[in-house]
Design a protein around this motif. Structure first.
Motif, PDB file in Angstrom:
ATOM      1  N   TYR A  89       4.544   5.897   1.480  1.00  0.00           N
ATOM      2  CA  TYR A  89       3.167   5.681   0.995  1.00  0.00           C
ATOM      3  C   TYR A  89       2.840   4.202   1.041  1.00  0.00           C
ATOM      4  N   ASP A  90       1.562   3.917   1.127  1.00  0.00           N
ATOM      5  CA  ASP A  90       1.101   2.529   1.018  1.00  0.00           C
ATOM      6  C   ASP A  90       0.743   2.283  -0.436  1.00  0.00           C
TER       7      ASP A  90
ATOM      8  N   LYS B  12      -1.093   1.109  -3.594  1.00  0.00           N
ATOM      9  CA  LYS B  12      -2.509   0.754  -3.717  1.00  0.00           C
ATOM     10  C   LYS B  12      -2.639  -0.458  -4.634  1.00  0.00           C
TER      11      LYS B  12
ATOM     12  N   ASP C 104      -6.457   9.496  -3.992  1.00  0.00           N
ATOM     13  CA  ASP C 104      -5.697   8.903  -5.083  1.00  0.00           C
ATOM     14  C   ASP C 104      -5.526   9.993  -6.134  1.00  0.00           C
TER      15      ASP C 104
ATOM     16  N   ASP D 113       5.705  11.623  -8.171  1.00  0.00           N
ATOM     17  CA  ASP D 113       5.257  10.744  -7.088  1.00  0.00           C
ATOM     18  C   ASP D 113       3.851  10.200  -7.311  1.00  0.00           C
TER      19      ASP D 113
ATOM     20  N   THR E  90       2.140   6.648  -6.048  1.00  0.00           N
ATOM     21  CA  THR E  90       1.011   6.620  -5.117  1.00  0.00           C
ATOM     22  C   THR E  90      -0.324   6.270  -5.771  1.00  0.00           C
ATOM     23  N   ASN E  91      -0.486   6.506  -7.079  1.00  0.00           N
ATOM     24  CA  ASN E  91      -1.804   6.221  -7.648  1.00  0.00           C
ATOM     25  C   ASN E  91      -1.859   4.828  -8.274  1.00  0.00           C
TER      26      ASN E  91
ATOM     27  N   TYR F  60       2.345  10.281   2.529  1.00  0.00           N
ATOM     28  CA  TYR F  60       1.311  10.641   1.558  1.00  0.00           C
ATOM     29  C   TYR F  60      -0.089  10.554   2.160  1.00  0.00           C
ATOM     30  N   GLU F  61      -0.344   9.509   2.935  1.00  0.00           N
ATOM     31  CA  GLU F  61      -1.693   9.303   3.469  1.00  0.00           C
ATOM     32  C   GLU F  61      -2.053  10.308   4.562  1.00  0.00           C
TER      33      GLU F  61
ATOM     34  N   PHE G 166       7.201  16.090  -2.483  1.00  0.00           N
ATOM     35  CA  PHE G 166       6.410  15.226  -3.380  1.00  0.00           C
ATOM     36  C   PHE G 166       6.593  15.795  -4.775  1.00  0.00           C
TER      37      PHE G 166
END
Lengths: 351, 259
Positions: A16-17, A19, A147, A177, A181-182, B118-119, B158
């Motif tokens: 994931y990138d 945020k 998100d 996760d 990710t958020n 995820y993206e 996930f």
């Protein structure tokens, strides 16, 4: 307060990138300034949906979508937004079905008219009717950014905004996760020393809600599950409210405890019966499973074949060729609406 | 007695729920299981529906979703999402009753996606909804899942709903969640619990005609076996009548095809 983390990194392999810590809409300080600048007069805010959307919906804004899945969703407002067009939108909501899928469908039909840039959400689907085909299409093709929070997380984010604070500590997301990710943060609580998760306030530019009853100033009653509508209305810079019925202010003043949304949070009041159709509205009508299935089927067809014809036809028939919500409801037909009214089971409301 | 997989799951779900508790229900079989429990051994069991309803009386029909207006019927307390999830954080919800797409040996559940990125996942599911919050803060988590190798996996894609994480004793504490965690996993062929020491999934009961080895064949990780694996109780004629005629007469959930 120091930032920390759970042990999620021991088990996760999701890529994931990260945020950046930022708001996807107005900041709490901007939201406060806009609230202070508003007139607090009790003035007649009733107008047409066309006027309300013209006045408040702009390209690039964050719209907060009220209701929950198929319940008391702001369907009529979403249709008008699609008719007038709005690009580069950020959507914020806990759980929703056709409101998101309509916007997504409109984006597929004509991205120059409607487009979704990203969504901050907990859940996007139809429950019993199935998964949301267009969410799947848009996300797996990398066309929108997501998100993810829990339903409480998104509700707490609107609540924090409604309280005028920049975040709320919550007891979920940690160790999943979503923590990675958020935009929430795990911190060590300065009082207990325990880990606690913080979710950022969410201030939509425009909140969209449908309520059971409201006066012309926007004092609103909500019967049935209240979802997160009060929090969304109070969190938003502007709120467009449809109401199944406009009631006299005298009634509001007789039972002020029943007011769930106070007038200063509301900018437009539109009387529109069946404003959640094909969703349900407690005390008024049940949801129209057939119509939800029909539209979902068209979307699934697109997802499987990539052909837009069905979607184009649907939007032409049910949205673009309709001047108003009443035109749309006329196509659904009196008998259908009457059936849904009966299926509500006469749930009790106080007007 | 002839019964289907979904009937067996619903009946087992009912069996697992104790009286005088509150169960936070997800859509579908959890609702059916809780209604069955109320009509049989747990008349003082109550439900939370996440749109905002506590202890409704479902007299105008089974809610087809947790947001269904029918789920608000004659509730004791009817507010919104914040109210019921805050009741849960506070400690008033005994059971989370959820589903999902994948589960691992520590009871971590995925309901977001399949894929590595995820993206841009291979498949996107609706998302957490309430499940992530329920698994965090209801006291005990019950998960319903079809017994298939692709669902009972070594590693979920996930983590949506927290279980025991990596199995370390302080995983949930470090995660900042309040509930004690995974309690039961219900499938059509087996009922699982979790070992107190290792926090790993443990086979407790198998359906009549199935063996523990057959159950293990449908699970990608190594199961712990209870010292005394029992046979799952099966629904009686009366139970099936309740399920099919009173609870879900139109077959919205019970007539769905699952393996």
């Amino acid at each position: 307060m120091s930032e920390t983390s759970s042990k999620i990194k021991n088990i996760s392999r999701i890529q994931y990138d990260p945020k950046p810590a930022e708001y996807w809409g107005p900041t709490p300080r901007e939201a406060r300034k806009k609230a202070v600048a508003k007139s607090k007069a009790l003035v007649d805010k009733s107008m047409t949906l066309k006027e309300a959307v013209q006045k408040h919906i702009k390209d690039g804004i964050n719209i907060g979508i009220g209701g929950f899945v198929n319940t008391r969703i702001p369907a009529a407002i979403i249709q008008e937004i699609i008719r007038q067009g709005a690009r580069d939108l950020t959507l914020s909501f806990q759980s929703n079905s056709i409101c998101c899928e309509w916007l997504a469908g409109a984006m597929i039909v004509d991205p120059d008219r409607v487009s979704i840039k990203r969504a901050e959400l907990a859940w996007w689907g139809y429950e019993i009717i199935g998964i949301a085909p267009l969410l799947r299409y848009l996300n797996t093709s990398g066309k929108i950014q997501l998100d993810d929070y829990t339903n409480y997380g998104m509700s707490a984010r609107f609540k924090a905004a409604a309280m005028g604070i920049p975040f709320l500590p919550v007891r979920d997301h940690g160790g999943t996760d979503m923590e990675l990710t958020n935009r929430g943060k795990m911190v060590e609580c300065p009082f207990s020393g325990e880990n606690v998760y913080l979710v950022p306030a969410c201030h939509p530019d425009v909140g969209l809600v449908n309520v059971t009853a409201a006066d012309i100033y926007g004092n609103a009653r909500i019967f049935g599950a209240q979802c997160t509508c009060q929090e969304i209305a109070l969190a938003s810079i502007h709120t467009i409210m449809t109401t199944e019925a406009i009631i006299p202010t005298e009634s509001i003043r007789s039972y002020p405890n029943l007011t769930e949304i106070p007038y200063p949070a509301v900018d437009a009041v539109v009387e529109q019966p069946f404003a959640s159709y094909p969703g349900a509205c407690y005390g008024n009508y049940w949801f129209d499973m057939d119509h939800l299935r029909y539209y979902r089927g068209i979307c699934d067809e697109f997802r499987k074949t990539g052909k837009r014809d069905g979607l184009k036809k649907y939007f032409e028939e049910y949205i673009f060729s309709c001047e108003t919500s009443d035109d749309f409801l006329e196509k659904i037909g009196y008998k259908n609406l009457l059936k849904l009214r009966k299926m509500d089971g006469a749930q009790p409301v106080i007007l | 007695m002839e019964y289907s997989a979904v009937e067996m799951i619903s009946y087992t779900g009912s069996r697992v729920l104790e009286d005088e508790k509150i169960v936070f229900v997800g859509t579908g079989l959890p609702i059916i299981a809780a209604m069955h429990a109320q009509l049989t051994h747990a008349p003082n069991l109550y439900m939370i529906y996440e749109a905002g309803s506590l202890a409704p009386i479902l007299e105008i029909g089974m809610p087809l979703s947790v947001g269904d207006t029918r789920a608000a019927r004659k509730a004791c307390y009817l507010k919104g999402l914040c109210a019921v999830f805050e009741l849960t954080q506070r400690g008033f919800a005994d059971y989370a009753f959820i589903g999902g797409a994948q589960i691992d040996m520590y009871g971590n559940v995925c309901s977001h996606l399949e894929g590595d990125v995820y993206e841009k996942p291979n498949i996107r599911f609706p998302g957490s909804g309430g499940a992530g919050a329920m698994a965090a803060n209801c006291e005990k988590t019950i998960v319903i899942m079809a017994l298939e190798k692709r669902r009972f996996v070594q590693q979920v894609d996930f983590v949506t709903s927290i279980g025991f994480g990596d199995g370390s004793p302080d995983y949930r504490e470090k995660a900042g969640v309040m509930g004690s965690g995974p309690y039961r996993v219900i499938t059509q062929h087996a009922l699982f619990g979790f070992d107190e020491e290792t926090r790993r999934m443990k086979l407790l009961e198998v359906a009549p005609g199935k063996t523990p080895a057959e159950v293990q064949d449908n699970v990608s990780f190594e199961l712990l076996m209870d010292e005394n694996v029992k046979e799952m109780a099966v629904p009686t004629e009366q139970d099936l009548k309740l399920l099919k005629e009173e609870i879900d007469p139109e077959g919205y959930f019970l007539k769905r095809v699952t393996r």
